[in-house]
Scaffold this motif. Structure first.
Motif, short mmCIF file in Angstrom:
data_model
loop_
_atom_site.label_atom_id
_atom_site.label_comp_id
_atom_site.label_asym_id
_atom_site.label_seq_id
_atom_site.Cartn_x
_atom_site.Cartn_y
_atom_site.Cartn_z
N THR A 317 -6.89 80.87 0.71
CA THR A 317 -5.43 80.91 0.72
C THR A 317 -4.93 82.34 0.67
O THR A 317 -5.62 83.25 0.19
N ILE A 318 -3.71 82.53 1.17
CA ILE A 318 -2.96 83.77 1.01
C ILE A 318 -1.65 83.42 0.32
O ILE A 318 -0.91 82.55 0.77
N THR A 319 -1.36 84.10 -0.79
CA THR A 319 -0.13 83.84 -1.55
C THR A 319 0.47 85.16 -2.01
O THR A 319 -0.24 86.17 -2.16
N PRO A 320 1.79 85.21 -2.26
CA PRO A 320 2.39 86.44 -2.78
C PRO A 320 1.81 86.81 -4.15
O PRO A 320 1.59 85.94 -4.99
N PHE A 321 1.59 88.10 -4.36
CA PHE A 321 1.13 88.60 -5.66
C PHE A 321 2.20 89.46 -6.31
O PHE A 321 2.50 89.31 -7.49
N VAL A 322 2.76 90.40 -5.56
CA VAL A 322 3.94 91.15 -6.02
C VAL A 322 5.03 90.93 -4.98
O VAL A 322 4.85 91.25 -3.81
N ASP A 323 6.13 90.36 -5.41
CA ASP A 323 7.20 90.01 -4.48
C ASP A 323 8.53 90.44 -5.06
O ASP A 323 8.68 90.51 -6.28
N GLY A 324 9.50 90.74 -4.18
CA GLY A 324 10.84 91.07 -4.66
C GLY A 324 11.31 92.45 -4.29
O GLY A 324 12.43 92.85 -4.68
N PHE A 325 10.52 93.23 -3.55
CA PHE A 325 10.98 94.55 -3.09
C PHE A 325 12.09 94.41 -2.04
O PHE A 325 12.85 95.35 -1.82
N LEU A 326 12.17 93.25 -1.38
CA LEU A 326 13.17 92.98 -0.37
C LEU A 326 14.26 92.10 -0.97
O LEU A 326 13.97 91.15 -1.70
N MET A 327 15.51 92.40 -0.65
CA MET A 327 16.61 91.59 -1.18
C MET A 327 17.75 91.52 -0.18
O MET A 327 17.92 92.41 0.66
N GLN A 328 18.52 90.42 -0.26
CA GLN A 328 19.70 90.27 0.58
C GLN A 328 20.87 91.05 -0.01
O GLN A 328 21.02 91.15 -1.23
N THR A 329 21.70 91.60 0.89
CA THR A 329 22.84 92.40 0.46
C THR A 329 24.05 92.05 1.32
O THR A 329 23.94 91.36 2.33
N GLN A 330 25.19 92.57 0.93
CA GLN A 330 26.41 92.44 1.71
C GLN A 330 26.55 93.64 2.63
O GLN A 330 26.32 94.77 2.23
N GLY A 331 26.92 93.41 3.89
CA GLY A 331 27.14 94.50 4.82
C GLY A 331 25.85 94.98 5.46
O GLY A 331 24.75 94.58 5.08
N GLY A 332 25.98 95.87 6.44
CA GLY A 332 24.82 96.42 7.14
C GLY A 332 24.03 95.32 7.81
O GLY A 332 24.57 94.39 8.42
N SER A 333 22.72 95.41 7.69
CA SER A 333 21.83 94.40 8.27
C SER A 333 21.78 93.13 7.43
O SER A 333 21.21 92.13 7.86
#
Length: 369
Positions: A317-333
């Motif tokens: 299996t492949i599973t997340p080990f460290v996650d959360g560096f990416l986040m949703q924001t308002q504006g831009g992309s």
């Protein structure tokens, strides 16, 4: 795979905005129960590959800066090499092997952790084109393995050394092509106690958000892994015709498919196998791989570290080990990130080092019951 005669597909270019690694952002990171992450060293210059010596010294390459920096156990930094495009590193028998785009060098480690006189071993690696990040490893056969990525996204290479795994004697002699059809295997390593070589091959772009999925390959001598004609778990690239009069069906028949796949465009970088010291027993023999992050997918993928769990010699299996560096924001992309993970290494106490190329940080991941 889209048919060029009748199909079309949409490619989304999404560039998450870079953020700083504030305590609040780091506090949002998700790790398995009992694991903790904290800053260990800051103000590094675009850190890439990370390796650790038996003496406990940490070595970090920076292709952008053209440097290798040594960090001692107290976190003190010292520049030990300046060389344009230096990138991949491996330590074997007290010698640091390192690679640029076209050359491989070896330098003995001095008692204080600095480097002795470097020796040029290999001078004729091919032009890089799109993929300049050469990496290397030493196998249980006492041979030097060098990954040479493709020059392009999908094309027919003019130099047969591109998109391959090359193998050499430790002095740089005796070059042979070990495996072919590997688009860009930056992260690869041998499973300890075995002769098994695993590599993370980055998939092609411009096929849409969900394709081509990233490949975890068991790389064996003489095997063909498909690129650019057979992609991922068997997709046929209808835009290209295999050489020597072969059909896509014939190329697929001789292609070794991945043992596992992961999210398209995640961009795997360094891959390490874990020793169980200081970790839960079920992590012993598993691997970690850093995901640098996407630009051609919506939502973005990557920006994390994944765990590859093995049962015996089989990757399950492949599973997340460290996650959360990416986040949703308002504006831009609509997206932001506070890291571009790259370097991975394990210390003698079992803790794991994770390099963030974006903010110049080396994190330390520890476990407590």
């Amino acid at each position: 795979m889209p048919n060029p005669q009748r199909d079309s597909h949409t490619v989304n270019v999404v560039l998450p905005a870079p953020l700083t690694a504030t305590p609040e952002n780091i506090g949002r990171l998700k790790l398995p129960a009992g694991f903790h992450i904290a800053k260990f060293v800051e103000e590094l210059d675009s850190p890439r590959v990370v390796v650790v010596s038996e003496a406990g010294n940490i070595y970090v390459s920076s292709r952008d800066a053209g440097t290798i920096t040594m960090i001692d156990g107290r976190g003190k930094k010292k520049k030990v090499l300046e060389l344009e495009n230096v990138h991949g590193m491996v330590i074997h028998a007290g010698i640091l092997y390192y690679v640029t785009i076209k050359q491989v060098y070896a330098a003995p480690l001095n008692p204080d952790g600095t480097l002795g006189a470097s020796k040029l071993l290999i001078t004729d690696l091919p032009d890089a084109g799109q993929h300049v990040d050469r990496t290397l490893a030493v196998g249980p056969d006492n041979k030097l393995y060098v990954s040479v990525g493709s020059t392009c996204n999908t094309c027919e290479e003019r130099n047969h050394i591109n998109s391959t795994m090359q193998r050499y004697n430790l002095d740089g002699s005796g070059r042979e092509t070990f495996a072919t059809g590997l688009r860009n295997t930056i992260g690869f390593n041998f499973k300890p106690g075995t002769k098994d070589l695993y590599g993370w091959d980055d998939g092609v772009d411009w096929m849409g958000d969900q394709e081509q999925r990233e490949e975890l390959n068991e790389i064996e001598q003489g095997k063909e892994y498909g690129w650019p004609y057979i992609l991922g778990n068997g997709l046929k690239n209808l835009y290209l015709t295999p050489p020597h009069g072969a059909t896509l069906d014939q190329w697929a028949a001789k292609t070794t498919l991945p043992v596992l796949t992961w999210n398209a465009h995640a961009s795997g970088m360094q891959l390490i196998f874990l020793k169980g010291t200081g970790l839960p027993s079920d992590f012993d023999g598993d691997a970690l791989a850093s995901m640098h992050g996407s630009w051609g997918a919506n939502p973005p993928s990557g920006y994390q570290v994944v765990r590859i769990h093995f049962e015996g010699s089989v990757a399950k299996t492949i599973t997340p080990f460290v996650d959360g560096f990416l986040m949703q924001t308002q504006g831009g992309s609509g997206w932001a990130r506070f890291a571009r993970p790259f370097g991975l290494a394990q210390m003698a106490d079992g803790s794991v080092l994770l390099g963030d190329e974006q903010n110049g940080i080396l994190y330390r991941i520890t476990y407590s019951r």
